[in-house]
Write a protein that holds these residues in place. Structure first.
Motif, PDB file in Angstrom:
ATOM      1  N   GLY A   1       0.826  -1.211   0.000  1.00 38.03           N
ATOM      2  CA  GLY A   1       0.000   0.000   0.000  1.00 38.03           C
ATOM      3  C   GLY A   1       0.845   1.239   0.000  1.00 38.03           C
ATOM      4  O   GLY A   1       2.068   1.171   0.148  1.00 38.03           O
ATOM      5  N   ALA A   2       0.221   2.387  -0.141  1.00 40.41           N
ATOM      6  CA  ALA A   2       0.951   3.639  -0.190  1.00 40.41           C
ATOM      7  C   ALA A   2       1.529   3.951   1.176  1.00 40.41           C
ATOM      8  O   ALA A   2       0.909   3.718   2.215  1.00 40.41           O
ATOM      9  N   GLY A   3       2.725   4.501   1.150  1.00 39.96           N
ATOM     10  CA  GLY A   3       3.371   4.897   2.398  1.00 39.96           C
ATOM     11  C   GLY A   3       3.087   6.349   2.700  1.00 39.96           C
ATOM     12  O   GLY A   3       2.208   6.975   2.109  1.00 39.96           O
ATOM     13  N   VAL A   4       3.852   6.907   3.617  1.00 39.46           N
ATOM     14  CA  VAL A   4       3.740   8.318   3.959  1.00 39.46           C
ATOM     15  C   VAL A   4       4.338   9.128   2.807  1.00 39.46           C
ATOM     16  O   VAL A   4       5.439   8.818   2.336  1.00 39.46           O
ATOM     17  N   SER A   5       3.605  10.134   2.359  1.00 41.77           N
ATOM     18  CA  SER A   5       4.140  10.988   1.305  1.00 41.77           C
ATOM     19  C   SER A   5       4.293  12.413   1.805  1.00 41.77           C
ATOM     20  O   SER A   5       3.528  12.864   2.674  1.00 41.77           O
ATOM     21  N   GLN A   6       5.301  13.094   1.266  1.00 40.39           N
ATOM     22  CA  GLN A   6       5.566  14.469   1.670  1.00 40.39           C
ATOM     23  C   GLN A   6       5.839  15.313   0.430  1.00 40.39           C
ATOM     24  O   GLN A   6       6.517  14.869  -0.502  1.00 40.39           O
ATOM     25  N   THR A   7       5.302  16.528   0.449  1.00 40.87           N
ATOM     26  CA  THR A   7       5.561  17.454  -0.657  1.00 40.87           C
ATOM     27  C   THR A   7       5.836  18.851  -0.104  1.00 40.87           C
ATOM     28  O   THR A   7       5.286  19.223   0.957  1.00 40.87           O
ATOM     29  N   PRO A   8       6.707  19.632  -0.770  1.00 42.65           N
ATOM     30  CA  PRO A   8       7.553  19.188  -1.875  1.00 42.65           C
ATOM     31  C   PRO A   8       8.716  18.327  -1.361  1.00 42.65           C
ATOM     32  O   PRO A   8       8.937  18.245  -0.168  1.00 42.65           O
ATOM     33  N   SER A   9       9.449  17.732  -2.254  1.00 37.56           N
ATOM     34  CA  SER A   9      10.615  16.957  -1.826  1.00 37.56           C
ATOM     35  C   SER A   9      11.779  17.896  -1.516  1.00 37.56           C
ATOM     36  O   SER A   9      12.596  17.606  -0.645  1.00 37.56           O
ATOM     37  N   ASN A  10      11.827  18.995  -2.230  1.00 38.70           N
ATOM     38  CA  ASN A  10      12.847  20.015  -1.995  1.00 38.70           C
ATOM     39  C   ASN A  10      12.204  21.385  -2.007  1.00 38.70           C
ATOM     40  O   ASN A  10      11.305  21.644  -2.821  1.00 38.70           O
ATOM     41  N   LYS A  11      12.662  22.244  -1.109  1.00 37.23           N
ATOM     42  CA  LYS A  11      12.155  23.610  -1.083  1.00 37.23           C
ATOM     43  C   LYS A  11      13.321  24.543  -0.797  1.00 37.23           C
ATOM     44  O   LYS A  11      14.007  24.403   0.218  1.00 37.23           O
ATOM     45  N   VAL A  12      13.531  25.495  -1.716  1.00 29.75           N
ATOM     46  CA  VAL A  12      14.552  26.510  -1.515  1.00 29.75           C
ATOM     47  C   VAL A  12      13.833  27.841  -1.343  1.00 29.75           C
ATOM     48  O   VAL A  12      12.970  28.195  -2.158  1.00 29.75           O
ATOM     49  N   THR A  13      14.154  28.552  -0.297  1.00 32.01           N
ATOM     50  CA  THR A  13      13.504  29.823  -0.042  1.00 32.01           C
ATOM     51  C   THR A  13      14.519  30.830   0.448  1.00 32.01           C
ATOM     52  O   THR A  13      15.673  30.488   0.757  1.00 32.01           O
ATOM     53  N   GLU A  14      14.094  32.066   0.520  1.00 29.60           N
ATOM     54  CA  GLU A  14      14.985  33.122   1.005  1.00 29.60           C
ATOM     55  C   GLU A  14      14.670  33.426   2.462  1.00 29.60           C
ATOM     56  O   GLU A  14      13.520  33.288   2.905  1.00 29.60           O
ATOM     57  N   LYS A  15      15.660  33.848   3.140  1.00 31.86           N
ATOM     58  CA  LYS A  15      15.515  34.248   4.548  1.00 31.86           C
ATOM     59  C   LYS A  15      14.365  35.227   4.685  1.00 31.86           C
ATOM     60  O   LYS A  15      14.245  36.169   3.907  1.00 31.86           O
ATOM     61  N   GLY A  16      13.512  34.966   5.681  1.00 27.80           N
ATOM     62  CA  GLY A  16      12.388  35.849   5.933  1.00 27.80           C
ATOM     63  C   GLY A  16      11.080  35.419   5.284  1.00 27.80           C
ATOM     64  O   GLY A  16      10.013  35.937   5.635  1.00 27.80           O
ATOM     65  N   LYS A  17      11.145  34.465   4.356  1.00 30.53           N
ATOM     66  CA  LYS A  17       9.933  34.020   3.679  1.00 30.53           C
ATOM     67  C   LYS A  17       9.164  33.008   4.513  1.00 30.53           C
ATOM     68  O   LYS A  17       9.668  32.438   5.470  1.00 30.53           O
ATOM     69  N   TYR A  18       7.932  32.773   4.083  1.00 33.77           N
ATOM     70  CA  TYR A  18       7.039  31.804   4.720  1.00 33.77           C
ATOM     71  C   TYR A  18       6.997  30.519   3.880  1.00 33.77           C
ATOM     72  O   TYR A  18       6.956  30.590   2.651  1.00 33.77           O
ATOM     73  N   VAL A  19       7.021  29.361   4.536  1.00 32.71           N
ATOM     74  CA  VAL A  19       6.938  28.100   3.803  1.00 32.71           C
ATOM     75  C   VAL A  19       5.922  27.153   4.456  1.00 32.71           C
ATOM     76  O   VAL A  19       5.681  27.231   5.665  1.00 32.71           O
ATOM     77  N   GLU A  20       5.358  26.289   3.630  1.00 37.11           N
ATOM     78  CA  GLU A  20       4.458  25.243   4.101  1.00 37.11           C
ATOM     79  C   GLU A  20       4.948  23.905   3.571  1.00 37.11           C
ATOM     80  O   GLU A  20       5.245  23.767   2.383  1.00 37.11           O
ATOM     81  N   LEU A  21       4.994  22.940   4.460  1.00 34.36           N
ATOM     82  CA  LEU A  21       5.417  21.592   4.104  1.00 34.36           C
ATOM     83  C   LEU A  21       4.249  20.654   4.389  1.00 34.36           C
ATOM     84  O   LEU A  21       3.654  20.711   5.466  1.00 34.36           O
ATOM     85  N   ARG A  22       3.976  19.779   3.445  1.00 29.73           N
ATOM     86  CA  ARG A  22       2.777  18.949   3.554  1.00 29.73           C
ATOM     87  C   ARG A  22       3.135  17.487   3.801  1.00 29.73           C
ATOM     88  O   ARG A  22       4.120  16.984   3.263  1.00 29.73           O
ATOM     89  N   CYS A  23       2.299  16.825   4.596  1.00 27.20           N
ATOM     90  CA  CYS A  23       2.478  15.399   4.892  1.00 27.20           C
ATOM     91  C   CYS A  23       1.155  14.663   4.718  1.00 27.20           C
ATOM     92  O   CYS A  23       0.139  15.064   5.291  1.00 27.20           O
ATOM     93  N   ASP A  24       1.210  13.578   3.965  1.00 31.85           N
ATOM     94  CA  ASP A  24       0.048  12.700   3.779  1.00 31.85           C
ATOM     95  C   ASP A  24       0.360  11.366   4.461  1.00 31.85           C
ATOM     96  O   ASP A  24       1.187  10.604   3.954  1.00 31.85           O
ATOM     97  N   PRO A  25      -0.274  11.071   5.585  1.00 33.53           N
ATOM     98  CA  PRO A  25       0.075   9.843   6.310  1.00 33.53           C
ATOM     99  C   PRO A  25      -0.508   8.604   5.641  1.00 33.53           C
ATOM    100  O   PRO A  25      -1.292   8.694   4.695  1.00 33.53           O
ATOM    101  N   ILE A  26      -0.122   7.463   6.157  1.00 33.07           N
ATOM    102  CA  ILE A  26      -0.709   6.211   5.691  1.00 33.07           C
ATOM    103  C   ILE A  26      -2.193   6.202   6.058  1.00 33.07           C
ATOM    104  O   ILE A  26      -2.560   6.588   7.189  1.00 33.07           O
ATOM    105  N   SER A  27      -3.025   5.784   5.113  1.00 34.14           N
ATOM    106  CA  SER A  27      -4.461   5.779   5.337  1.00 34.14           C
ATOM    107  C   SER A  27      -4.821   4.978   6.583  1.00 34.14           C
ATOM    108  O   SER A  27      -4.347   3.856   6.790  1.00 34.14           O
ATOM    109  N   GLY A  28      -5.627   5.599   7.431  1.00 32.25           N
ATOM    110  CA  GLY A  28      -6.075   4.923   8.643  1.00 32.25           C
ATOM    111  C   GLY A  28      -5.208   5.162   9.857  1.00 32.25           C
ATOM    112  O   GLY A  28      -5.599   4.834  10.984  1.00 32.25           O
ATOM    113  N   HIS A  29      -4.032   5.733   9.671  1.00 32.62           N
ATOM    114  CA  HIS A  29      -3.161   6.032  10.818  1.00 32.62           C
ATOM    115  C   HIS A  29      -3.662   7.289  11.507  1.00 32.62           C
ATOM    116  O   HIS A  29      -3.776   8.341  10.891  1.00 32.62           O
ATOM    117  N   THR A  30      -3.904   7.188  12.799  1.00 33.46           N
ATOM    118  CA  THR A  30      -4.429   8.350  13.516  1.00 33.46           C
ATOM    119  C   THR A  30      -3.320   9.195  14.135  1.00 33.46           C
ATOM    120  O   THR A  30      -3.515  10.360  14.427  1.00 33.46           O
TER     121      THR A  30
END
Lengths: 110, 115
Positions: free
Chosen positions: B1-30
């Motif tokens: 089955g599908a494992g834990v997925s994360q996006t993006p795989s790489n993120k380059v940003t400049e000092k002072g900026k805002y970033v969001e990192l996403r995580c999709d867990p294994i289905s059914g894991h609480t």
């Protein structure tokens, strides 16, 4: 504060040899995990040890836990190149947060 | 089955900026966890969710870091006013309903670089 210490941090060994990686931790816990990490990759679970005296084996790797000594060992038997990776032990004394050691970087050479 | 997925795989940003990192867990894991791994170190715990609520956020380094899991599945780690010291690999993990007894399954991570 829970501290987890692994040694050695770096290990170069020849194929066919045996060796042991040690994981010591500073506070009481009966939950210890071993993970493998290949370069640039995430963590792969190897063993879950949940009681004193627990011993688990998978292929050439065997892990054990002595909660009284606060020590876990990961024994490698007849190493092969495919075992080259970084190995982490992690201790859980909160019920959820894993406290990781710094990792042991293993290189198996011909 | 599908494992834990994360996006993006790489993120380059400049000092002072805002970033969001996403995580999709294994289905059914609480249970869902965020860790941060700096170069040459083991992962460090940041925050733990059980369902939608953050059960323990004591590992977040300061108030620039925040994480949510509004529907009890996908989680987002948010970092405001990024600093160069925030550069690391951010790992997400999930486990079934019994944290402390079940192993945690890790995603591939997001490598964050703050210039």
């Amino acid at each position: 504060e829970l501290k987890v210490e692994q040694n050695p941090l770096f290990l170069s060994m020849q194929e066919g040899k045996n060796y042991t990686i040690y994981c010591n931790y500073s506070t009481t816990s009966d939950r210890l995990y071993w993970y493998r990490q290949d370069p640039g990759k995430s963590l792969e679970s190897l063993f879950v040890l949940l009681s004193n005296g627990a011993v688990k084996q998978e292929g050439r790797l065997m892990a054990s836990l002595d909660t009284k000594a606060r020590l876990s060992t990961l024994h490698i038997t007849a190493a092969v190149h495919d075992l080259s990776a970084t190995y982490f032990c992690a201790v859980d004394n909160s019920g959820y947060a894993l406290n990781f050691g710094k990792g042991t970087s293993l290189l198996v050479t011909p | 089955g599908a494992g834990v997925s994360q996006t993006p795989s790489n993120k380059v940003t400049e000092k002072g900026k805002y970033v969001e990192l996403r995580c999709d867990p294994i289905s059914g894991h609480t249970a869902l966890y965020w860790y941060r791994q700096s170069l040459g170190q083991g992962p460090e715990f940041l925050i733990y969710f059980q369902g939608t609520g953050a059960a323990d956020d004591s590992g977040l380094p300061n108030d620039r870091f925040f994480a949510v899991r509004p529907e009890g599945s996908v989680s987002t780690l948010k970092i405001q006013r990024t600093e160069r010291g925030d550069s690391a690999v951010y790992l997400c993990a999930s486990s079934p309903t019994r944290p402390g007894r079940d192993e945690q399954f890790f995603g591939p991570g997001t490598r964050l670089t703050v210039l």
